[in-house]
Design a protein around this motif. Structure first.
Motif, PDB file in Angstrom:
ATOM      1  N   SER A  88      43.860  49.323  25.482  1.00 43.78           N
ATOM      2  CA  SER A  88      43.456  49.879  26.774  1.00 43.78           C
ATOM      3  C   SER A  88      42.017  50.386  26.742  1.00 43.78           C
ATOM      4  O   SER A  88      41.262  50.199  27.692  1.00 43.78           O
ATOM      5  CB  SER A  88      44.415  50.974  27.225  1.00 43.78           C
ATOM      6  OG  SER A  88      44.467  52.004  26.272  1.00 43.78           O
ATOM      7  N   ASP A 148      40.103  48.636  42.610  1.00 42.85           N
ATOM      8  CA  ASP A 148      41.372  49.119  42.050  1.00 42.85           C
ATOM      9  C   ASP A 148      42.415  48.010  41.934  1.00 42.85           C
ATOM     10  O   ASP A 148      43.198  47.992  40.992  1.00 42.85           O
ATOM     11  CB  ASP A 148      41.936  50.264  42.899  1.00 42.85           C
ATOM     12  CG  ASP A 148      41.120  51.545  42.768  1.00 42.85           C
ATOM     13  OD1 ASP A 148      40.307  51.634  41.814  1.00 42.85           O
ATOM     14  OD2 ASP A 148      41.289  52.440  43.598  1.00 42.85           O
ATOM     15  N   LEU A 167      42.231  46.319  38.627  1.00 44.44           N
ATOM     16  CA  LEU A 167      42.301  47.151  37.421  1.00 44.44           C
ATOM     17  C   LEU A 167      43.723  47.148  36.882  1.00 44.44           C
ATOM     18  O   LEU A 167      44.473  48.115  37.002  1.00 44.44           O
ATOM     19  CB  LEU A 167      41.834  48.580  37.722  1.00 44.44           C
ATOM     20  CG  LEU A 167      40.381  48.712  38.159  1.00 44.44           C
ATOM     21  CD1 LEU A 167      40.036  50.170  38.414  1.00 44.44           C
ATOM     22  CD2 LEU A 167      39.442  48.090  37.135  1.00 44.44           C
ATOM     23  N   ASN A 168      44.083  46.010  36.286  1.00 42.50           N
ATOM     24  CA  ASN A 168      45.422  45.862  35.728  1.00 42.50           C
ATOM     25  C   ASN A 168      45.361  44.949  34.506  1.00 42.50           C
ATOM     26  O   ASN A 168      44.368  44.270  34.266  1.00 42.50           O
ATOM     27  CB  ASN A 168      46.396  45.320  36.778  1.00 42.50           C
ATOM     28  CG  ASN A 168      45.922  44.013  37.361  1.00 42.50           C
ATOM     29  OD1 ASN A 168      45.732  43.030  36.645  1.00 42.50           O
ATOM     30  ND2 ASN A 168      45.717  43.985  38.678  1.00 42.50           N
ATOM     31  N   ARG A 169      46.415  44.965  33.762  1.00 43.61           N
ATOM     32  CA  ARG A 169      46.484  44.184  32.515  1.00 43.61           C
ATOM     33  C   ARG A 169      46.309  42.685  32.765  1.00 43.61           C
ATOM     34  O   ARG A 169      45.672  41.989  31.980  1.00 43.61           O
ATOM     35  CB  ARG A 169      47.825  44.479  31.842  1.00 43.61           C
ATOM     36  CG  ARG A 169      47.961  43.939  30.453  1.00 43.61           C
ATOM     37  CD  ARG A 169      49.299  44.403  29.849  1.00 43.61           C
ATOM     38  NE  ARG A 169      49.514  43.837  28.553  1.00 43.61           N
ATOM     39  CZ  ARG A 169      49.273  44.459  27.404  1.00 43.61           C
ATOM     40  NH1 ARG A 169      48.817  45.696  27.421  1.00 43.61           N
ATOM     41  NH2 ARG A 169      49.502  43.865  26.255  1.00 43.61           N
ATOM     42  N   LYS A 170      46.847  42.202  33.868  1.00 39.77           N
ATOM     43  CA  LYS A 170      46.772  40.774  34.187  1.00 39.77           C
ATOM     44  C   LYS A 170      45.322  40.311  34.349  1.00 39.77           C
ATOM     45  O   LYS A 170      44.967  39.208  33.919  1.00 39.77           O
ATOM     46  CB  LYS A 170      47.572  40.498  35.463  1.00 39.77           C
ATOM     47  CG  LYS A 170      47.604  39.046  35.861  1.00 39.77           C
ATOM     48  CD  LYS A 170      48.416  38.842  37.121  1.00 39.77           C
ATOM     49  CE  LYS A 170      48.348  37.394  37.573  1.00 39.77           C
ATOM     50  NZ  LYS A 170      48.972  37.192  38.872  1.00 39.77           N
ATOM     51  N   SER A 171      44.474  41.132  34.932  1.00 42.11           N
ATOM     52  CA  SER A 171      43.072  40.758  35.163  1.00 42.11           C
ATOM     53  C   SER A 171      42.286  40.584  33.876  1.00 42.11           C
ATOM     54  O   SER A 171      41.268  39.889  33.853  1.00 42.11           O
ATOM     55  CB  SER A 171      42.375  41.810  36.036  1.00 42.11           C
ATOM     56  OG  SER A 171      42.953  41.850  37.313  1.00 42.11           O
TER      57      SER A 171
END
Length: 84
Positions: A37, A57, A60-64
């Motif tokens: 992270s 926002d 702003l995630n793991r997939k990106s």
């Protein structure tokens, strides 16, 4: 500008990918390869600086940040939006 190579260059500055960023396929899981992270936040900040974009926002995630392909797609979309 080659977005994929720029992403690889930025990844290469991350300790987990030093010396092996150019060997990753576009679909290798960066998290499985050692991205954590804290590293993903560093990566995001470096991408924002390099491409003069800001990740919203919604991205702003793991997939990106899961693969070089996902990052390239996100950055390409942001660059196009900035140019419009």
């Amino acid at each position: 500008m080659n977005i994929t190579q720029a992403i690889r260059d930025i990844l290469g500055s991350n300790e987990a990918f030093a010396g092996k960023a150019d060997q990753l396929s576009e679909d290798d899981s960066l998290f499985d390869m050692g991205l954590d992270s804290f590293g993903s936040v560093q990566l995001m900040l470096a991408l924002e600086e390099r491409f003069s974009v800001e990740f919203p926002d919604a991205l702003l995630n793991r997939k990106s940040f899961a693969t070089i392909r996902a990052i390239r797609d996100a950055v390409s979309t942001l660059v196009r939006q900035e140019a419009a």
